[in-house]
Design a protein around this motif. Structure first.
Motif, short mmCIF file in Angstrom:
data_model
loop_
_atom_site.label_atom_id
_atom_site.label_comp_id
_atom_site.label_asym_id
_atom_site.label_seq_id
_atom_site.Cartn_x
_atom_site.Cartn_y
_atom_site.Cartn_z
N GLU A 61 0.83 -1.21 0.00
CA GLU A 61 0.00 0.00 0.00
C GLU A 61 0.86 1.26 0.00
O GLU A 61 0.49 2.26 -0.62
N GLU A 62 2.00 1.22 0.67
CA GLU A 62 2.88 2.39 0.66
C GLU A 62 3.46 2.63 -0.73
O GLU A 62 3.55 3.77 -1.18
N ARG A 63 3.82 1.56 -1.43
CA ARG A 63 4.33 1.71 -2.81
C ARG A 63 3.26 2.30 -3.71
O ARG A 63 3.53 3.17 -4.55
N ARG A 64 2.03 1.84 -3.56
CA ARG A 64 0.92 2.38 -4.36
C ARG A 64 0.70 3.86 -4.04
O ARG A 64 0.44 4.67 -4.94
N PHE A 65 0.82 4.20 -2.76
CA PHE A 65 0.68 5.61 -2.37
C PHE A 65 1.78 6.46 -2.96
O PHE A 65 1.54 7.58 -3.43
N ARG A 66 3.01 5.97 -2.95
CA ARG A 66 4.14 6.74 -3.51
C ARG A 66 3.93 6.98 -5.00
O ARG A 66 4.28 8.05 -5.51
N THR A 67 3.39 5.99 -5.69
CA THR A 67 3.09 6.17 -7.11
C THR A 67 2.04 7.26 -7.31
O THR A 67 2.17 8.13 -8.18
#
Length: 263
Positions: A35-41
């Motif tokens: 979820e953090e990677r998706r948020f960073r994107t």
């Protein structure tokens, strides 16, 4: 930073170093990492969208300003010779009206329907980043307390009260960490999913504003066209004007070649 905050920062830095050397086991949460990677994107894309949305408005202003300058230059270039049909002055007036009326009329709606909603969406990111940072700090505290408990189990202290106290502290650290982690794991996907319905109206407004600008520009330039010489318009429509221009250019190229040969 307060003294207690400074002490916590030092302890967490030490915990991070010990994790890298393998002295403390690091808690891995694959769900949060995803979820953090998706948020960073999303964060990167939204920040770029905000920058480009502002750049688009600046570009419209720059373009109409450039059109105004070249219209003024053309009018000055024609001078008195353009006074018979007045086409250069009509062109200048049309461009100045486009800059004065259309752009200024679109500025407010563009800000209200495109720029401000995008900026409002991006403004949530600092709070989310603070929450992620706090979650990571609490995870470090929890891992440090787990390591302390394990150490006391492997090598009991003389003070028998140390182990129960460490276990209690570890359980409290775990509770605090899991509350923050659960909140982020639940809320980050909601933010990501809402991006499309939130920004759809802004996208629609952008298309309508672009359509109005292009329509206004076309209408004003079409009005200027009626003041052009009729024979010139006919030659342009029939493609003859392009042929005449090419003939003139070829004549210039021939002159250049002849000049070079004679030299």
């Amino acid at each position: 930073m307060s003294w207690s905050g400074f002490q916590k920062a030092v302890k967490r830095a030490g915990t991070t170093v010990m994790m890298k050397t393998g002295q403390i086991e690091k808690t891995i949460d694959r769900e949060f990492e995803l979820e953090e990677r998706r948020f960073r994107t999303l964060e990167s894309a939204a920040n770029k969208l905000q920058k480009e949305a502002k750049g688009y408005l600046d570009s419209l202003r720059a373009m109409t300003a450039a059109q105004t300058r070249i219209a003024e230059t053309i009018d000055a270039f024609y001078g008195e010779s353009g006074a018979n049909d007045g086409v250069s002055k009509y062109y200048r007036t049309a461009v100045e009206d486009l800059d004065a009326d259309t752009i200024k009329a679109l500025d407010g709606p563009y800000r209200a329907t495109v720029l401000e909603p995008i900026s409002r969406f991006v403004s949530y990111f600092p709070d989310i980043n603070d929450a992620i940072k706090k979650r990571n700090h609490k995870l470090l505290d929890y891992d440090a307390m787990r390591a302390k408990v394990r150490k006391l189990v492997d090598k009991p202290a003389d003070d028998v009260a140390k182990l129960p106290k460490a276990e209690q502290d570890a359980e409290m650290a775990k509770t605090i960490y899991e509350e923050l982690n659960t909140q982020l794991v639940n809320e980050l996907p909601q933010l990501i999913d809402i991006r499309v319905p939130y920004l759809d109206p802004s996208f629609e407004a952008l298309v309508k504003i672009q359509l109005r600008f292009c329509s206004e520009a076309y209408t004003r330039m079409a009005q200027v066209q009626q003041y052009l010489d009729p024979s010139t318009r006919e030659e342009y429509a029939g493609g003859y004007l392009d042929t005449r221009v090419e003939q003139v250019l070829q004549g210039m190229r021939d002159l250049s070649i002849t000049g070079m040969s004679s030299a």
